[in-house]
Design an enzyme around this catalytic site. Sequence first.
Site, short mmCIF file in Angstrom:
data_model
loop_
_atom_site.label_atom_id
_atom_site.label_comp_id
_atom_site.label_asym_id
_atom_site.label_seq_id
_atom_site.Cartn_x
_atom_site.Cartn_y
_atom_site.Cartn_z
N LYS A 38 0.84 -1.20 0.00
CA LYS A 38 0.00 0.00 0.00
C LYS A 38 0.88 1.25 0.00
CE LYS A 38 -0.32 -0.37 5.05
NZ LYS A 38 -1.18 -0.82 6.17
N ARG A 70 -10.72 -0.38 14.46
CA ARG A 70 -10.43 0.45 13.30
C ARG A 70 -11.21 -0.05 12.09
NH1 ARG A 70 -4.48 0.89 10.50
NH2 ARG A 70 -5.06 -1.23 9.90
N TYR A 83 15.05 30.88 6.90
CA TYR A 83 13.78 31.53 7.26
C TYR A 83 13.70 31.78 8.76
CZ TYR A 83 11.39 30.80 2.79
OH TYR A 83 11.00 30.85 1.48
N MET A 87 11.18 24.66 1.96
CA MET A 87 10.39 23.76 1.10
C MET A 87 11.28 22.95 0.17
SD MET A 87 7.42 24.63 -1.67
CE MET A 87 6.36 25.53 -0.56
C1 LIG Z 1 -0.42 -1.78 6.88
C2 LIG Z 1 -0.98 -3.09 7.27
C3 LIG Z 1 -0.15 -4.22 7.39
C4 LIG Z 1 1.35 -4.13 7.33
O1 LIG Z 1 1.81 -3.61 8.56
P1 LIG Z 1 3.35 -3.43 8.91
O2 LIG Z 1 3.35 -2.97 10.32
O3 LIG Z 1 3.89 -2.41 7.98
O4 LIG Z 1 4.00 -4.75 8.74
C5 LIG Z 1 -0.74 -5.45 7.60
N1 LIG Z 1 -2.10 -5.55 7.74
C6 LIG Z 1 -2.91 -4.49 7.69
C7 LIG Z 1 -4.37 -4.67 7.88
C8 LIG Z 1 -2.38 -3.22 7.47
O5 LIG Z 1 -3.19 -2.16 7.43
#
Ligand SMILES: *Cc1c(COP(=O)(O)O)cnc(C)c1O
Length: 404
Positions: A69, A168, A290, A338
């Site tokens: 992701k 979550r 800055y 930046m």
């Molecule tokens: C992001 C995520 C992972 C991977 O987690 P890491 O801590 O980066 O290994 C696995 N399962 C879910 C549901 C996630 O959201």
Amino acid sequence: MRRAAEAEIWSYDGHSTPREEVSVSPSRTDPQVLASAGAILTVDLAALRSNYLWLAGRAAPARCAAVVKADAYGLGASVAAPAFYEAGCRAFFVAHLSEGLDLRPMLPDDATIHILNGLQPGAEPACAAAGLVPVLNGFEQVEAWARIGRQDGLRLPAVLQIDSGMSRLGLSPEEVESLATRPDLIEAIDVRLVMSHLACADEPDHPANAAQWQNFERLRALVPHAPLSLANSGGVLLDARFRYDLARPGIALYGVSPTPGVGEGLMPVLRLDARVIQVRQVAAGTAVGYGATFHAPYPMRVATIAVGYADGWPRHLSNRGAAFFDGTRLPIVGRVSMDSITLDVTPLPEGTLQLGSLVELIGPHQTLDDVAAQCGTIPYEILTGLGGRYARVYLHAGDRPVGS
Ligand SMILES: *Cc1c(COP(=O)(O)O)cnc(C)c1O
């Protein structure tokens, strides 16, 4: 059109999937582009593969997926995912449907791509048509996926996520219990995996781990029998009961140990070098940057490099972070701008740094962990924040590793 249903999807028994060669050779960045780049992000594909194999070994006999992701945590899913595929990975996880749609053509058909965030109402047909496997995170998503399948007389594949205590994503315990009373619904879906996610896997002694494991055990017994998945990177390094049938590491693939002191087998996968775009001598008392937050306490040489907060280098490191040149620490002086950062290069002999020299921001002398610690954040945030302006170089097997 619809590729999802019967034929494809990975199986959990086949460790011996044929090693089809997949091209992971994005053309190396043009030398002219490199020579003029303000900064270079180098990604070591051999290290990515090696980290996958190390994790797969730790997860065995469970199979090992790859979480790619957020563009493979910022490193480039189009190159990282094929590298993991080459190492034997067949299960991939992204967060958004759009990420899955982008990734689909980059992987062979026997790779399965799962959508962790589930589906927005109305997105089901696009997901099914692309052969992507959604993670169903709530009762309504289960209903919608069952409905879409029924319309075409198909049992579409999906992952069921159960909330085991993180609050979550995933079906709540109540939803799991009501689903258990709806065989019509559950039978309309081809449940390929039942998963949950750990909130505290990076703290091996945290009591939440055992509590989540117990909740998962209780709730998964209420849903159809399917392969199970609980462990992210941290979970892979917990005791064996967390591994189940499929591990889902993310951060550890990218060389960052989720648990300090564990994961000695992981290799660093990236380095970040920034170009010196100006060197100047400043007199004692001169303000730098800055807000004039820094005044040279003595005559200094200051180098400006072409990375700033727009590139994901945290402004929080104003007057506190550093870059390195040949092992010499060059403190950041003044604010991170930046597009640029000013460094105190007085420790280096005059003339060492010139226009066009490269200094190390992430590499052997300064790890992602170091940078994150200085900012009071986690390496995930630094890594995923690294911006889109870098020239990217991908190292292949046989190249000198990024960590050396
Ligand atoms: C992001 C995520 C992972 C991977 O987690 P890491 O801590 O980066 O290994 C696995 N399962 C879910 C549901 C996630 O959201």
